[in-house]
Structure formats: C-alpha cells, structure tokens
Design a protein around this motif. Structure first.
Motif: not given
Ligand SMILES: NC(=O)c1ccc[n+]([C@@H]2O[C@H](COP(=O)([O-])OP(=O)(O)OC[C@H]3O[C@@H](n4cnc5c(N)ncnc54)[C@H](OP(=O)(O)O)[C@@H]3O)[C@@H](O)[C@H]2O)c1
Length: 320
Positions: A126-144
């Motif tokens: 299942y794909p990561l969500a680096p463009q998520s509207p939620f800052p925690y989600s987007a930044t944890k995706a980019r970190a990963e």
C-alpha cells in the motif's frame, strides 16, 4: 552491540531502552536535564543534543541507530513537523553514515499512508502518502522515504522501517493521556459509536519487533507489526481507558459531522496561526472514523516476528 537511540525520553524509545539495555550498550540523544535523568534510570548514557544539531561525533562507535524521536504533537505548524520528522531524519541518516553505523532502524507508522481514507487489510504494498493533507502523515511518509532511499548495503549501511499502528500499554504518554484529558473535561465523544475497526500494536510487541530489526529483515524494507486480529475501537478503548480509571460514556457523533467540523475549523486555526488546536483536528476526525486493519504477514515471514502479547492479555495485565 552499541546502539544510538533517539526519542528515549518518550513512550516507545523508553520502552526500547528498558528492554535492550541489559544486552546492549545504549547511548541516547537527550534534549534536557529531565530527559538525562529518565535515560540514566532506564540504563542508557545520555548525550545532549537534538535532531536539529545531531552530529556524527555523537554517534561515534555505534553499530546501530534506533530512531524513535519525532514531532508527534497533535497540533503545530507544518514547518515544525517538517523540521523534526523530515530534516531531522535526514540529518541523523547523514550522521549515521558518516559514523560508520551498519544498521539504521526507523520507527515508522501506518499514519504515513493516511490521507483520510479507510485502510482495510492493507500490507506493505500500500503506497505512502507524502502529499497527505495531515502534517504528521505527510512528514512521516517523507521521513520513511528518506530512510529507505538511504539504504546502501554495498557500502555497509542498511536501513529498515518498523511500522506500528496505535501503540498502547504501560507507559503510554500519547494516546491514553490525550483521551483521558478529553474524557475528564467532558469533551470525549465516540465517532460512529466507535464502530471503526482498528489494528493495534502493544508496546511489548513493538519493542520485540525493533529488537529483531537490529539484525533481521531485508535492508531497505518496511514492516508492519500488529497485535493480531483487528478490533472495534470501542471494544479496545473502553477497557483500555477503564484500566486507567477513565469512563468514556455513551456520547457519540456521526463521522461525517466530525469530519465536516474539523475540515472547516482547522484551516481557520492554521490561518490565524493559533497556538491551541481546534476542538478536533482533521487528522483525529478522519482517523477515528475510518477502518484501519493491517496484515503483518511480511514481518512474520522475514523478521521472524511473533506477537509476545495479545490484546486480551495486555488489557488483563493493565486491569490487574
Ligand atoms: N504512540 C503511537 O501510537 C505511535 C504509533 C505509530 C508510530 N509511532 C512512532 O513512534 C515514535 C515514538 O513515538 P512516541 O509515542 O514514543 O512519542 P513520545 O512519547 O511523544 O516521544 C517523542 C520523543 O521524541 C523526542 N523528540 C521530539 N522532538 C525532538 C527533536 N527535535 N530532537 C530530538 N528528540 C526529539 C522527544 O524528546 P523530549 O522528551 O525531549 O520531548 C521524545 O523523546 C515516533 O516516531 C512515532 O511516529 C507512535
């Protein structure tokens, strides 16, 4: 093994130190005197610094890094999430490479895949969500993404990601105090009667998986780790909070309404740079009203992960 650990004053990092310190030498990043004392009591040697300033010298002699620190606040400006979760992780990766660290274990999260949708029986495809509207989600995706891109076994640097969902158990400093505060101030309400299905990861199971990831698993990969079959939010949260002396009551709001209020209020709070969060954040509103069930067969097959405690056992232990 010598391990450099971040986030040791937090829930996950602290539990990891407690379990690993009897078998390994742990150096832990510390931002304050208060954290120094916590880390020493757990069995780690504190080194003063933060993710904004971490250097390879601080990691001298470390064989592995266990990266648990993150900006996990419910509310904050986007740049604060970005600075710690993305830039801080990049800086730690560079320091680890330079210091000759062999394995970098990153504490990821299922939230890194989340942009407001149901996630049912998902796995690591299942794909990561680096463009998520939620800052925690987007930044944890980019970190990963940074962590996995840094994997470089040919040059002796391996990275691996462990993704828990809804970490709970003794020492919880995130979920439990947040729900307790809402309940105690009369602000707690179920969303859709608490019917959403959720996977969970007991802290003992997460620490076991992190321990395995120091030596097992395929470099460059991510692994979900969960307790077992998913449960209804309500069936999990009611006894979890009850064990802490908190009654959640019967109040419930429809998911569409909670999401509508959060989606309308949060942009206004962001526009006015409010220091306090809206009554409910968009992340919380969407998270509480969506199913999130996870298949962790990959961790079973490749890490040798088996839960060391079930949801029922963890709840019984807390109740006792
Ligand atoms: N709890 C969950 O349900 C859950 C679920 C999935 C994934 N995770 C992941 O698990 C990890 C740990 O979460 P947690 O629940 O243990 O959170 P926590 O209890 O709030 O701990 C956060 C830790 O990060 C440290 N930290 C924050 N900003 C920092 C910075 N700029 N430099 C250095 N250290 C910093 C904090 O240090 P101070 O004590 O100095 O503030 C603290 O030790 C995170 O990566 C999170 O994304 C948690």
């Amino acid at each position: 093994m010598k391990i450099f650990l971040t986030g040791g004053s937090g829930f996950v990092g602290g539990a990891a130190i407690k379990s690993l310190a009897p078998r390994h030498s742990i150096v832990a990043l510390s931002r304050s005197e208060k954290s120094d004392a916590v880390l020493k009591a757990l069995g780690a040697a504190p080194v003063r610094g933060d993710l904004e300033t971490v250097t390879s010298e601080m990691l001298a002699g470390a064989d592995a890094v266990l990266h648990s620190a993150a900006f996990v606040e419910e509310w904050g400006p986007w740049p604060a999430f970005e600075a710690v979760n993305v830039t801080g992780t990049e800086r730690l990766l560079a320091a680890a490479k330079k210091a000759g660290v062999k394995r970098f274990v990153h504490v990821g999260t299922e939230a890194a895949l989340f942009y407001g949708q149901h996630m049912r029986d998902i796995d690591e495809t299942y794909p990561l969500a680096p463009q998520s509207p939620f800052p925690y989600s987007a930044t944890k995706a980019r970190a990963e993404m940074r962590v996995r891109a840094a994997n470089d076994p040919a040059n002796g640097f391996e990275t691996i990601v462990i993704r828990p969902r809804l970490v709970w158990g003794e020492g919880d400093m995130t979920l439990l105090p947040a729900i307790a505060a809402m309940a105690n101030s009369g602000k707690f309400a179920w969303v859709n009667q608490g019917r959403a299905m959720t996977s969970s990861t007991h802290i003992d199971n997460l620490v076991h998986a992190l321990d395995l990831a120091l030596t097992e698993g395929r470099p460059g990969e991510a692994y979900f780790v969960v307790d077992g079959p998913a449960v209804k939010f309500r069936d999990f949260l009611t006894p979890y909070m009850k064990a802490a002396g908190v009654e959640l009551g019967e109040k419930s709001l429809p998911g569409w309404l909670v999401r509508l209020v959060a989606d309308a209020a949060e942009p206004l709070f962001r526009l006015t740079k409010s220091a306090s969060p809206p009554p409910v954040t968009r992340f919380a509103a969407h998270m509480m009203s969506r199913d999130c069930t996870i298949n962790d067969a990959k961790a079973h097959a490749e890490l040798g992960f088996r839960p060391v405690i079930t949801v029922a056992e963890g709840l019984a232990r807390l109740a006792g």
